[in-house]
Design a protein around this motif. Structure first.
Motif, short mmCIF file in Angstrom:
data_model
loop_
_atom_site.label_atom_id
_atom_site.label_comp_id
_atom_site.label_asym_id
_atom_site.label_seq_id
_atom_site.Cartn_x
_atom_site.Cartn_y
_atom_site.Cartn_z
N SER A 383 6.29 27.27 89.34
CA SER A 383 5.01 27.96 89.22
C SER A 383 3.84 27.01 89.02
O SER A 383 2.70 27.38 89.26
CB SER A 383 5.07 28.97 88.08
N LEU A 384 4.10 25.81 88.56
CA LEU A 384 2.98 24.89 88.31
C LEU A 384 2.86 23.78 89.35
O LEU A 384 1.89 23.03 89.33
CB LEU A 384 3.15 24.24 86.93
N LEU A 385 3.87 23.67 90.20
CA LEU A 385 3.88 22.50 91.08
C LEU A 385 2.73 22.52 92.08
O LEU A 385 2.60 23.46 92.86
CB LEU A 385 5.22 22.42 91.82
N PRO A 386 1.93 21.48 92.11
CA PRO A 386 0.80 21.45 93.03
C PRO A 386 1.31 21.34 94.47
O PRO A 386 2.34 20.73 94.72
CB PRO A 386 0.05 20.19 92.64
N GLY A 387 0.62 21.95 95.37
CA GLY A 387 0.97 21.83 96.78
C GLY A 387 2.22 22.58 97.15
O GLY A 387 2.76 22.42 98.24
N SER A 388 2.73 23.41 96.23
CA SER A 388 3.96 24.12 96.58
C SER A 388 3.65 25.28 97.51
O SER A 388 4.50 26.09 97.81
CB SER A 388 4.70 24.59 95.33
N ALA A 389 2.42 25.39 97.99
CA ALA A 389 2.09 26.41 98.97
C ALA A 389 2.54 26.01 100.37
O ALA A 389 2.59 26.82 101.27
CB ALA A 389 0.60 26.68 98.98
N THR A 390 2.89 24.72 100.52
CA THR A 390 3.40 24.32 101.83
C THR A 390 4.82 24.84 101.98
O THR A 390 5.56 24.86 101.01
CB THR A 390 3.44 22.78 101.97
N PRO A 391 5.21 25.24 103.18
CA PRO A 391 6.54 25.84 103.32
C PRO A 391 7.63 24.86 102.92
O PRO A 391 7.60 23.69 103.27
CB PRO A 391 6.61 26.18 104.81
N PHE A 392 8.59 25.41 102.22
CA PHE A 392 9.70 24.62 101.70
C PHE A 392 10.44 23.88 102.81
O PHE A 392 10.77 22.72 102.70
CB PHE A 392 10.64 25.58 100.98
N PHE A 393 10.68 24.59 103.92
CA PHE A 393 11.54 24.00 104.96
C PHE A 393 10.85 22.92 105.78
O PHE A 393 11.44 22.30 106.62
CB PHE A 393 12.10 25.08 105.88
N ASN A 394 9.55 22.67 105.52
CA ASN A 394 8.89 21.57 106.21
C ASN A 394 9.04 20.27 105.45
O ASN A 394 8.62 19.23 105.88
CB ASN A 394 7.41 21.86 106.38
N ARG A 395 9.64 20.34 104.28
CA ARG A 395 9.70 19.15 103.47
C ARG A 395 10.93 18.32 103.76
O ARG A 395 11.93 18.83 104.22
CB ARG A 395 9.77 19.54 102.00
N VAL A 396 10.81 17.06 103.43
CA VAL A 396 11.97 16.19 103.57
C VAL A 396 12.75 16.31 102.28
O VAL A 396 12.32 15.88 101.24
CB VAL A 396 11.51 14.72 103.72
N ARG A 422 3.52 34.83 95.83
CA ARG A 422 2.20 34.33 95.49
C ARG A 422 1.19 34.75 96.57
O ARG A 422 0.08 35.18 96.27
CB ARG A 422 2.24 32.81 95.35
N GLU A 423 1.62 34.63 97.81
CA GLU A 423 0.74 35.03 98.92
C GLU A 423 0.33 36.50 98.79
O GLU A 423 -0.76 36.88 99.16
CB GLU A 423 1.47 34.85 100.26
N ASN A 424 1.28 37.31 98.26
CA ASN A 424 1.00 38.74 98.12
C ASN A 424 0.52 39.11 96.72
O ASN A 424 0.67 40.26 96.30
CB ASN A 424 2.26 39.54 98.46
N ASN A 425 0.00 38.09 96.04
CA ASN A 425 -0.53 38.33 94.71
C ASN A 425 0.49 38.99 93.77
O ASN A 425 0.18 39.88 93.01
CB ASN A 425 -1.80 39.20 94.82
N TRP A 426 1.73 38.54 93.89
CA TRP A 426 2.84 38.96 93.02
C TRP A 426 3.19 40.45 93.16
O TRP A 426 3.80 41.04 92.29
CB TRP A 426 2.57 38.59 91.55
N GLU A 452 10.05 33.51 88.47
CA GLU A 452 9.15 34.02 87.45
C GLU A 452 7.98 34.75 88.10
O GLU A 452 7.34 34.23 89.01
CB GLU A 452 8.63 32.88 86.58
N LEU A 453 7.76 35.96 87.64
CA LEU A 453 6.67 36.76 88.21
C LEU A 453 5.44 36.57 87.36
O LEU A 453 5.30 37.17 86.30
CB LEU A 453 7.06 38.24 88.19
N ARG A 454 4.58 35.67 87.79
CA ARG A 454 3.34 35.59 87.02
C ARG A 454 2.22 35.06 87.91
O ARG A 454 2.48 34.30 88.84
CB ARG A 454 3.51 34.69 85.79
N PRO A 455 1.05 35.48 87.62
CA PRO A 455 -0.05 35.02 88.44
C PRO A 455 -0.32 33.53 88.21
O PRO A 455 0.20 32.96 87.27
CB PRO A 455 -1.25 35.86 87.95
N GLU A 456 -1.08 32.94 89.07
CA GLU A 456 -1.46 31.52 88.95
C GLU A 456 -2.12 31.28 87.61
O GLU A 456 -2.90 32.10 87.15
CB GLU A 456 -2.47 31.17 90.03
N PRO A 457 -1.82 30.15 86.96
CA PRO A 457 -2.50 29.87 85.69
C PRO A 457 -3.98 29.58 85.94
O PRO A 457 -4.33 29.10 86.98
CB PRO A 457 -1.80 28.61 85.19
#
Ligand code: ATP
Ligand code: MG
Length: 457
Positions: A383-396, A422-426, A452-457
């Motif tokens: 929930s806190l990781l920066p840049g985690s909006a990038t799709p998971f499967f594009n990562r190495v 997150r995209e759907n505002n939880w 965890e269901l919670r809005p962005e901090p």
């Protein structure tokens, strides 16, 4: 005051008087009749201080002094000169003796000088201890193959006096590497002086680097030493050299070629003994092509190149680094150290860290502050990781990060679901629609995977 003192003199009466007086003062005393015997005694049980007669048959005081200084640099030496040999005594202080006493000896003076020398020794040692503690904050953490290679390079480069050029992305640890080289070099007792070439305006850089003479310009009421002066005997770290303007590059090049410079407003040539370590996160050969960096300066600086690898190429180090930052943060704040679950560490390992170790360090600090529990788990990280909006499967993602297909699938699903939520505002119903599954199915997944269901901090 306590300590062990070795008295060296060929006159038995001097040995007698000095030893009884110094013993009365609480010191332990060792005795030697000549230079050779002194070296034997000192090697067997190194004292804190040596009282050394200058004029002795065979090996004289000066020669003995040189041996002692070379083998035991921490031992303080006070010379004793009789026979009007003050000149020799002065020479002795140049060779590293703390001071000298003239014969006939004034016992009061002996005691004071001994006390001062031991006091000075204690201060020097405390100072060194403090410096060691400070340097511990510059620890290089990580044992991945790229880090092992880096350590070997540092160890090979440190003892030399050659120039070093460190390259690597932002936050990879270039400054840390520069400090490690200095700390492992024979210059470690001399200053490490840092210049951030990007942060100093063009108009000030010359004064900053070379200092100015008194009266060089209005307001220059006294002489000011520049960084080159301050680093004399030590290391000058030129950081972000890729951001230096061309005129400044020309000035630096001149100093490197001539090994000397003049202060602003001065005519006197100043010669210093400085080891240069430069660092840049820019690709300098590319900058040369663009005409933004001087090729001749590049070759002067690039004698020993070191490349600090980005964190994504040494993901094995992420758990050790994370635990290290958790510990350092707790120590600094005087709070209890938090733990982190293995699975959460794996999530960190999957992240790309474009800001490298610095970004990881800042993120760990953020975790510690934002997560109120003593143990940080996956949901906290996700929930806190920066840049985690990038799709998971594009990562190495390193295959070793997961022990089984099930673990990998779970990590993927957890993160994927979190992103879509997150995209759907939880909103669970809407997310279930998007994912083309039943709402109850998504609820089960959320529970099972600990999303965890919670809005962005
Ligand atoms: N291997 C490591 N072990 C422990 N801490 C590290 C390591 N590498 C980097 N750090 C920490 O990460 C931060 C960034 O490191 P440093 O300032 O040396 O990077 P840099 O390459 O000089 O970055 P920049 O290009 O942005 O100047 C510092 O707080 C440093 O202490
Ligand atoms: Mg830096």
């Amino acid at each position: 005051m306590s300590g062990t003192i070795c008295i060296v003199d060929d006159e038995p009466s001097i040995l007698n008087t000095l030893s009884s007086i110094l013993e009365d003062e609480g010191y332990e005393v060792l005795l030697a009749k000549n230079g050779a015997e002194a070296l034997q005694v000192i090697r067997a049980d190194p004292p804190d201080l040596v009282l050394l007669d200058i004029w002795m048959p065979e090996m004289d005081g000066l020669e003995t002094l040189q041996h002692v200084r070379q083998e035991f640099p921490r031992i303080m030496v006070i010379m004793m000169s009789g026979h009007g040999s003050v000149e020799t005594a002065v020479k002795a202080t140049k060779l590293g003796a703390f001071d000298y006493l003239e014969k006939p000896l004034d016992m009061e003076k002996v005691i004071i000088l001994v006390r001062n020398a031991l006091h000075q020794q204690k201060l020097e040692e405390e100072n060194l201890n403090l410096r060691t503690q400070v340097e511990r904050h510059w620890e290089l953490v990580g044992s991945s193959p790229p880090m092992q290679k880096l350590r070997q390079q540092i160890a090979a480069i440190a003892p030399t006096h050659s120039r070093v050029l460190i390259s690597g992305e932002n936050g990879t640890g270039k400054e840390l590497v520069a400090r490690a080289i200095h700390w492992q070099s024979p210059r470690r007792h001399r200053p490490f002086v840092e210049v951030n070439c990007a942060a100093i305006p063009e108009t000030l850089i010359e004064v900053e680097l070379f200092g100015h003479e008194r009266g060089a310009f209005t307001g220059a009421v006294s002489q000011k030493k520049g960084k080159f002066d301050l680093a004399d005997g030590g290391t000058l770290f030129l950081d972000e050299i890729g951001d230096m303007s061309l005129p400044t590059q020309a000035k630096i090049l001149r100093v490197l070629q001539e090994q000397q410079f003049t202060r602003v407003g001065g005519v006197k040539l100043v010669k210093v003994n400085v080891r240069i370590i430069a660092a840049s996160n820019k690709n300098l050969p590319q900058e040369i092509e663009k005409g933004a960096f001087r090729e001749d300066l590049f070759y002067r600086l690039n004698v020993l190149p070191i490349e600090v690898p980005p964190l994504r190429d040494r993901r094995e180090d992420i758990p050790a680094l994370t635990r290290y930052f958790l510990r350092v943060h707790a120590e600094e704040q005087g709070i209890r150290q938090k733990t982190i679950s293995d699975e959460a560490l794996k999530v960190l390992q999957c992240h790309d860290w474009p800001g490298n170790v610095r970004e990881l360090k800042n993120f760990v600090e953020r975790l510690v502050i934002m997560v109120p529990k003593p143990c940080i788990d996956t949901a906290d990280v996700v929930s806190l990781l920066p840049g985690s909006a990038t799709p998971f499967f594009n990562r190495v993602t390193p295959t070793e990060a997961f022990e089984s297909l099930r673990e990998a699938r779970n990590a993927f699903e957890r993160e994927y679901i979190t992103h879509r939520l997150r995209e759907n505002n939880w909103n669970v119903s809407k997310t279930a629609d998007d994912l083309k599954i039943e709402r109850s199915h998504l609820h089960r997944k959320i529970k099972l995977l600990n999303v965890e269901l919670r809005p962005e901090p």
